[in-house]
Motif scaffolding. Structure first.
Motif, PDB file in Angstrom:
ATOM      1  N   GLY A 141     -15.274  12.488  24.615  1.00 21.28           N
ATOM      2  CA  GLY A 141     -15.165  12.089  23.227  1.00 21.28           C
ATOM      3  C   GLY A 141     -15.285  13.205  22.218  1.00 21.28           C
ATOM      4  O   GLY A 141     -15.309  14.394  22.551  1.00 21.28           O
ATOM      5  N   SER A 142     -15.323  12.796  20.923  1.00 24.17           N
ATOM      6  CA  SER A 142     -15.591  13.642  19.750  1.00 24.17           C
ATOM      7  C   SER A 142     -14.434  14.521  19.292  1.00 24.17           C
ATOM      8  O   SER A 142     -14.542  15.201  18.275  1.00 24.17           O
ATOM      9  CB  SER A 142     -16.822  14.535  19.984  1.00 24.17           C
ATOM     10  N   GLY A 143     -13.302  14.551  20.034  1.00 22.16           N
ATOM     11  CA  GLY A 143     -12.208  15.439  19.651  1.00 22.16           C
ATOM     12  C   GLY A 143     -11.418  14.923  18.463  1.00 22.16           C
ATOM     13  O   GLY A 143     -11.294  13.714  18.242  1.00 22.16           O
ATOM     14  N   VAL A 144     -10.879  15.870  17.689  1.00 18.87           N
ATOM     15  CA  VAL A 144     -10.021  15.546  16.549  1.00 18.87           C
ATOM     16  C   VAL A 144      -8.759  16.403  16.644  1.00 18.87           C
ATOM     17  O   VAL A 144      -8.841  17.622  16.873  1.00 18.87           O
ATOM     18  CB  VAL A 144     -10.731  15.812  15.204  1.00 18.87           C
ATOM     19  N   SER A 168       0.846  -1.194   0.000  1.00 22.78           N
ATOM     20  CA  SER A 168       0.000   0.000   0.000  1.00 22.78           C
ATOM     21  C   SER A 168       0.875   1.236   0.000  1.00 22.78           C
ATOM     22  O   SER A 168       2.033   1.203   0.417  1.00 22.78           O
ATOM     23  CB  SER A 168      -0.936   0.016   1.215  1.00 22.78           C
ATOM     24  N   ASP A 169       0.305   2.340  -0.470  1.00 22.47           N
ATOM     25  CA  ASP A 169       1.027   3.610  -0.541  1.00 22.47           C
ATOM     26  C   ASP A 169      -0.017   4.721  -0.414  1.00 22.47           C
ATOM     27  O   ASP A 169      -0.861   4.883  -1.288  1.00 22.47           O
ATOM     28  CB  ASP A 169       1.787   3.713  -1.864  1.00 22.47           C
ATOM     29  N   ALA A 170       0.037   5.473   0.695  1.00 23.52           N
ATOM     30  CA  ALA A 170      -0.977   6.503   0.930  1.00 23.52           C
ATOM     31  C   ALA A 170      -0.338   7.743   1.530  1.00 23.52           C
ATOM     32  O   ALA A 170       0.624   7.657   2.299  1.00 23.52           O
ATOM     33  CB  ALA A 170      -2.067   5.981   1.869  1.00 23.52           C
ATOM     34  N   SER A 171      -0.877   8.903   1.159  1.00 21.39           N
ATOM     35  CA  SER A 171      -0.412  10.185   1.696  1.00 21.39           C
ATOM     36  C   SER A 171      -1.599  10.936   2.283  1.00 21.39           C
ATOM     37  O   SER A 171      -2.690  10.945   1.701  1.00 21.39           O
ATOM     38  CB  SER A 171       0.247  11.029   0.604  1.00 21.39           C
ATOM     39  N   ALA A 172      -1.384  11.592   3.438  1.00 15.28           N
ATOM     40  CA  ALA A 172      -2.485  12.309   4.073  1.00 15.28           C
ATOM     41  C   ALA A 172      -1.948  13.358   5.028  1.00 15.28           C
ATOM     42  O   ALA A 172      -0.848  13.214   5.581  1.00 15.28           O
ATOM     43  CB  ALA A 172      -3.394  11.342   4.830  1.00 15.28           C
ATOM     44  N   ALA A 173      -2.719  14.439   5.198  1.00 17.36           N
ATOM     45  CA  ALA A 173      -2.409  15.415   6.233  1.00 17.36           C
ATOM     46  C   ALA A 173      -2.736  14.801   7.587  1.00 17.36           C
ATOM     47  O   ALA A 173      -3.608  13.929   7.704  1.00 17.36           O
ATOM     48  CB  ALA A 173      -3.227  16.682   6.012  1.00 17.36           C
ATOM     49  N   TYR A 174      -2.023  15.238   8.635  1.00 18.13           N
ATOM     50  CA  TYR A 174      -2.235  14.641   9.962  1.00 18.13           C
ATOM     51  C   TYR A 174      -3.624  14.996  10.492  1.00 18.13           C
ATOM     52  O   TYR A 174      -3.975  16.178  10.631  1.00 18.13           O
ATOM     53  CB  TYR A 174      -1.175  15.120  10.951  1.00 18.13           C
ATOM     54  N   SER A 175      -4.398  13.997  10.802  1.00 14.66           N
ATOM     55  CA  SER A 175      -5.719  14.164  11.408  1.00 14.66           C
ATOM     56  C   SER A 175      -6.057  12.870  12.129  1.00 14.66           C
ATOM     57  O   SER A 175      -6.248  11.832  11.492  1.00 14.66           O
ATOM     58  CB  SER A 175      -6.783  14.481  10.353  1.00 14.66           C
ATOM     59  N   GLU A 176      -6.111  12.929  13.461  1.00 17.51           N
ATOM     60  CA  GLU A 176      -6.361  11.739  14.264  1.00 17.51           C
ATOM     61  C   GLU A 176      -7.442  12.007  15.292  1.00 17.51           C
ATOM     62  O   GLU A 176      -7.501  13.095  15.890  1.00 17.51           O
ATOM     63  CB  GLU A 176      -5.083  11.300  14.990  1.00 17.51           C
ATOM     64  N   ALA A 177      -8.292  11.030  15.501  1.00 15.09           N
ATOM     65  CA  ALA A 177      -9.302  11.133  16.548  1.00 15.09           C
ATOM     66  C   ALA A 177      -8.624  11.146  17.912  1.00 15.09           C
ATOM     67  O   ALA A 177      -7.667  10.395  18.155  1.00 15.09           O
ATOM     68  CB  ALA A 177     -10.280   9.969  16.463  1.00 15.09           C
ATOM     69  N   VAL A 178      -9.093  12.021  18.795  1.00 13.17           N
ATOM     70  CA  VAL A 178      -8.574  12.061  20.160  1.00 13.17           C
ATOM     71  C   VAL A 178      -9.216  10.917  20.946  1.00 13.17           C
ATOM     72  O   VAL A 178     -10.443  10.872  21.118  1.00 13.17           O
ATOM     73  CB  VAL A 178      -8.876  13.420  20.835  1.00 13.17           C
ATOM     74  N   LEU A 179      -8.392   9.993  21.405  1.00 14.65           N
ATOM     75  CA  LEU A 179      -8.910   8.830  22.127  1.00 14.65           C
ATOM     76  C   LEU A 179      -9.052   9.120  23.615  1.00 14.65           C
ATOM     77  O   LEU A 179     -10.012   8.673  24.252  1.00 14.65           O
ATOM     78  CB  LEU A 179      -7.988   7.631  21.906  1.00 14.65           C
ATOM     79  N   THR A 180      -8.087   9.866  24.169  1.00 14.74           N
ATOM     80  CA  THR A 180      -8.133  10.235  25.587  1.00 14.74           C
ATOM     81  C   THR A 180      -7.599  11.654  25.737  1.00 14.74           C
ATOM     82  O   THR A 180      -6.786  12.117  24.927  1.00 14.74           O
ATOM     83  CB  THR A 180      -7.275   9.283  26.448  1.00 14.74           C
ATOM     84  N   ALA A 181      -8.046  12.331  26.784  1.00 14.80           N
ATOM     85  CA  ALA A 181      -7.532  13.655  27.138  1.00 14.80           C
ATOM     86  C   ALA A 181      -7.623  13.767  28.651  1.00 14.80           C
ATOM     87  O   ALA A 181      -8.720  13.925  29.213  1.00 14.80           O
ATOM     88  CB  ALA A 181      -8.333  14.763  26.453  1.00 14.80           C
ATOM     89  N   THR A 182      -6.496  13.666  29.329  1.00 14.51           N
ATOM     90  CA  THR A 182      -6.498  13.574  30.790  1.00 14.51           C
ATOM     91  C   THR A 182      -6.928  14.885  31.438  1.00 14.51           C
ATOM     92  O   THR A 182      -6.633  15.977  30.942  1.00 14.51           O
ATOM     93  CB  THR A 182      -5.104  13.189  31.307  1.00 14.51           C
TER      94      THR A 182
END
Length: 649
Positions: free
Chosen positions: A125-128, A52-66
C-alpha cells in the motif's frame, strides 16, 4: 439507463510551458458555457445541463502493484495517460521496486505496466502515481435524476431569440407582458398581459398521453403529462395544474379553481413520461386566441392531423418552452436515417429522381404471418392481426412488382380492402411487405409510401404535394446526374420543382413514423457528442447493402477489397434487407473506401457492398460538442488537447 455523459479533455505538459498544476488551472479557466443550467448551446442545442466540472493534475492512489516483471500498476483511472508517458510512483511499500519514474505501456482503463521494472515483494500500500498531464472533466445531465416530477435537463425558459454569452438568456419566473405603442405618446410601453386561455403542445407526436379518437390514439413514448406552476394577476398563488399532452395538438390548460388567470409562470415540469423516459419534441406553452373545440367522439385517427392543423391556428403567443432532450437528438440518427444523395421532387408528380441509387436501401418491412389474396378481388385476409393506417402500400410475394394500397385502416384487425383489385396469382397464404416510408426536407412532417425503387429514382404511391417553391432546376451543363433526365429550362418552368434531401422513417407497417419507443443505444448517444465537423476529427461512415454474416463488431478492423481502405468499427446501424450504415472510430479510417467495393470485417468475417462512402462530415456547423470544446481549449491554451473517450453514467 444512462442519464449522464462524461466529457474529459487532457493536456500533456512534458513539452509545454505549463506544470501539471498550472495546466489544470488553465484548463479550468476557459469558459465553455455561460451557465450550468441555462446555457444556450448546451441547453437549446443539446438539451443538457452541467452536473459537475473539475480540472486536476493526474494523481491517483496505487491500488495494486504486481510482484512481476514488468510491474503492473492498478489505479482507479488512467484517464489522460498515453503509452510512453513517464509516470512517477512514490510511497509504495512492500513492492518498493515500483517507486521511481518509468515509461508506461499496455494501458487499460485501470492499469499500466512500468517498462523495465521487476517486482521485489508483495505490495502493501501507500503508493501514489503522478504524471505530467492535467485533465478537465465535465459531467452533463441528459435526464433529471429526481423525476417524476422534475424539470427537464434544460429548464423551461421564456421564448425568444437565444442570448449568447456573456449575457445569460432570460429565466423563470416569467411575467406575462406585451409591448404596444401608446396611442397618445406614440412611444413603446410594456404592460401586463395575463392570460386565461393557454395550451401546451409539442413538436413531436410522440409527446402525448393519448387522444380520444375512435379508435383511440394510445399514449406514446415521450412526455405525457406536464406540470405548470404559476401566480395569477391578483397576486394569488402559487398554483399547480397538470395537462395531458396530445403531441402537436394544443392541449388546453385547465386553470386552478382558485385562480383567475396566469400572470406569472414560475415553472414547467415534465410530470410523466412513457418508455422513452424523457420528452422528445420541443414543448411550448402558448396563449390561445380562442378556446379549442373539443375533439368529436366520432373523430378517427385519420381525422386527427387536420384537427391538429385547425387547432394550431388558435395559437396566439408563445410564452415559455422546454427544448428537445438529448435522447431525441441522438435517436434521430437511429430511427430516421438520412438517405444519401439529392431527390428531385415535383408538385403533383409521384416520380422522384435521385442522384444516388436507392436500390436495396429503401425497403419495406415484412408483416407478421401470411395473407390470403384472390385475383380480381379487393378483399384480403391476414392470418395475424395488423395495425396499419389507411394508404399503406403492400407488396405480396405472389405479385412482387406491384404495390397495392390499403383503403381502410386496421386497428388490430385481419380483414382489409385494397384500393384496386389484386392482379397476381391467387394464394391462400402468401407473405406481404409494407412499403417503405420516406420524408422530404422540402416538406417536413409529411410522409410518403414508396411504390417502387429503380436505379435512377423512386416512385411514390401518391403524388408529391409539397408547396411550390421557385428554385433553379439543374441544367444539362452542370454535370449533375439530374441533367441526364432534365435539360436546362427557364426558372419559370421549374417553379414547382425542388431539389431536396430525404430521410427513411419507419415503414408504413409500423405506423409511418420514427420508431422512438425506446432510448437510443449507447453508440448513438456517444456519436452525437464525439463527432466534430473538421474533416480530420470527424467519425466517418458509409452506407452499405447486401450485408452477409453481419453485424460488424464494434472495435474490429474493416478493410476494402478495391481501395485497401481500413477503419475501426464504432457501430453497425443495421437497417432492413441487409442494408444499413457502418460508422467508424475517430481518426481510424485510412485511405477511405470506394463505391461498389466489398468491405470485410477482419474479426466477424462480415461483408457488405459500399453504396455511399461518406468519409467527411456533411454537417457544415460545428455542433458536435466534444470536438467543439476540444478545439476551443486547444486554441485558448495554444497546446494540443486530447479528447478522452466519452463515458455514460
Amino acid at each position: 439507463m444512462a442519464n449522464q455523459i462524461v466529457l474529459a479533455f487532457s493536456l500533456e505538459t512534458t513539452n509545454s510551458i505549463y506544470t501539471p498544476t498550472e495546466a489544470a488551472t488553465k484548463l479550468g479557466a476557459v469558459d465553455l458555457y455561460a451557465d450550468v443550467s441555462s446555457d444556450p448551446v448546451l441547453g437549446a442545442a443539446f438539451g443538457l445541463t452541467v452536473a459537475s466540472d473539475a480540472s486536476a493534475a493526474y494523481s491517483e492512489a496505487v491500488l495494486t502493484a504486481t510482484n512481476a516483471s514488468p510491474i503492473v500498476v492498478g489505479v482507479a483511472t488512467t484517464e489522460g495517460l498515453t503509452t510512453g508517458m513517464r509516470v512517477t510512483i512514490a510511497g509504495a511499500t512492500g513492492n518498493t521496486a515500483a517507486n521511481g519514474t518509468y515509461a508506461i505501456s499496455d494501458l487499460t482503463l485501470t492499469s499500466f505496466k512500468l517498462v523495465g521494472t521487476t517486482g521485489n515483494g508483495a505490495y502493501t500500500g501507500s503508493g501514489v502515481a503522478t504524471a505530467p498531464v492535467a485533465t478537465r472533466t465535465i459531467t452533463l445531465n441528459m435526464t433529471s435524476n429526481d423525476s417524476p416530477p422534475a424539470p427537464p435537463p434544460f429548464p423551461c425558459r421564456p421564448t425568444g431569440p437565444l442570448v449568447p454569452p456573456p449575457d445569460a438568456p432570460p429565466t423563470l419566473p416569467y411575467v406575462l407582458e406585451e409591448t404596444t405603442i401608446d396611442r397618445y405618446t406614440r412611444q413603446p410601453v410594456t404592460l401586463p398581459a395575463p392570460a386565461s386561455l393557454l395550451a401546451f403542445y409539442s413538436t413531436s407526436t410522440l409527446d402525448t398521453d393519448g387522444v380520444s379518437t375512435t379508435p383511440a390514439i394510445p399514449a406514446a413514448a415521450g412526455a405525457q403529462i406536464v406540470q405548470l406552476d404559476y401566480h395569477d394577476s391578483e397576486g394569488s398563488g402559487p398554483y399547480t395544474v397538470y395537462t395531458k399532452l396530445m403531441g402537436k395538438f394544443p392541449a388546453m390548460v385547465t386553470l386552478h379553481a382558485g385562480s383567475v388567470d396566469v400572470a406569472q409562470v414560475d415553472a414547467c415540469l415534465v410530470y410523466q413520461t412513457g418508455a422513452f423516459e424523457n420528452s422528445i419534441g420541443e414543448i411550448t406553452l402558448s396563449v390561445l386566441s380562442a378556446p379549442i373545440p373539443a375533439i368529436s367522439t366520432d373523430a378517427t385517427p385519420e381525422d386527427f392531423p387536420a384537427l391538429t392543423d385547425a387547432a394550431q391556428l388558435l395559437l396566439a403567443r408563445p410564452l415559455v418552452y422546454m427544448p428537445p432532450s438529448y435522447f431525441a437528438l441522438a435517436q434521430q440518427q437511429n430511427s430516421a436515417p438520412q438517405l444519401a444523395g439529392d431527390f428531385w421532387v415535383k408538385y403533383d408528380h409521384p416520380t422522384v429522381l435521385t442522384t444516388v441509387s436507392q436500390v436495396g436501401v429503401i425497403v419495406g418491412e415484412a408483416l407478421a404471418g401470411t395473407v390470403d389474396v384472390t385475383k380480381g378481388s379487393e378483399q384480403i385476409v391476414f392470418s395475424n392481426a395488423q395495425t396499419l393506417p389507411a394508404g399503406t402500400g403492400l407488396v405480396f410475394a405472389e405479385d412482387p412488382t406491384n404495390v397495392y394500397v390499403l383503403e381502410n385502416a386496421l386497428s388490430a384487425g385481419t380483414r382489409g380492402t385494397l384500393v384496386t383489385p389484386y392482379e397476381g396469382t391467387s394464394a391462400a397464404a402468401t407473405t406481404a411487405t409494407g412499403s417503405a416510408t420516406i420524408e422530404f426536407a422540402a416538406q417536413p412532417g409529411v410522409q410518403y409510401s414508396v411504390a417502387s425503387v429503380y436505379e435512377t429514382g423512386i416512385k411514390l404511391t401518391t403524388p408529391y404535394t409539397g408547396l411550390t417553391e421557385p428554385q433553379i432546376a439543374p441544367g444539362s451543363d452542370t454535370h449533375h446526374e439530374f441533367a441526364n433526365h432534365h435539360p436546362a429550362r427557364p426558372m419559370s418552368e421549374e417553379a414547382d420543382a425542388v431539389v431536396s434531401s430525404a430521410r427513411l422513417v419507419a415503414p408504413a407497417a409500423s405506423g409511418g413514423g420514427p420508431t422512438q419507443a425506446a432510448p437510443p443505444d449507447d453508440a448513438h448517444l456517444l456519436t452525437l457528442l464525439s463527432e466534430f465537423t473538421l474533416p480530420q476529427t470527424t467519425a466517418p461512415a458509409l452506407t452499405y447493402v447486401a450485408e452477409s454474416g453481419g453485424p460488424f463488431t464494434p472495435g474490429e478492423k474493416v478493410k476494402g477489397k478495391k481501395s485497401g481502405g481500413q477503419g475501426t468499427v464504432l457501430y453497425d446501424d443495421q437497417g432492413v434487407d441487409a442494408s444499413g450504415v457502418l460508422a467508424f472510430e475517430l481518426g481510424s479510417v485510412k485511405s477511405g473506401f470506394v463505391r461498389g467495393e466489398t468491405v470485410t470485417g477482419q474479426t466477424s468475417g462480415a461483408t457488405a457492398t459500399v453504396v455511399v462512402p461518406r468519409t467527411l462530415a456533411s454537417d457544415p456547423l460545428p455542433t458536435k460538442l466534444s470536438g467543439l470544446y476540444a478545439r476551443t481549449l486547444s486554441l485558448v491554451l495554444g497546446a494540443p488537447i486530447v479528447s478522452q473517450p466519452i463515458a455514460l453514467l
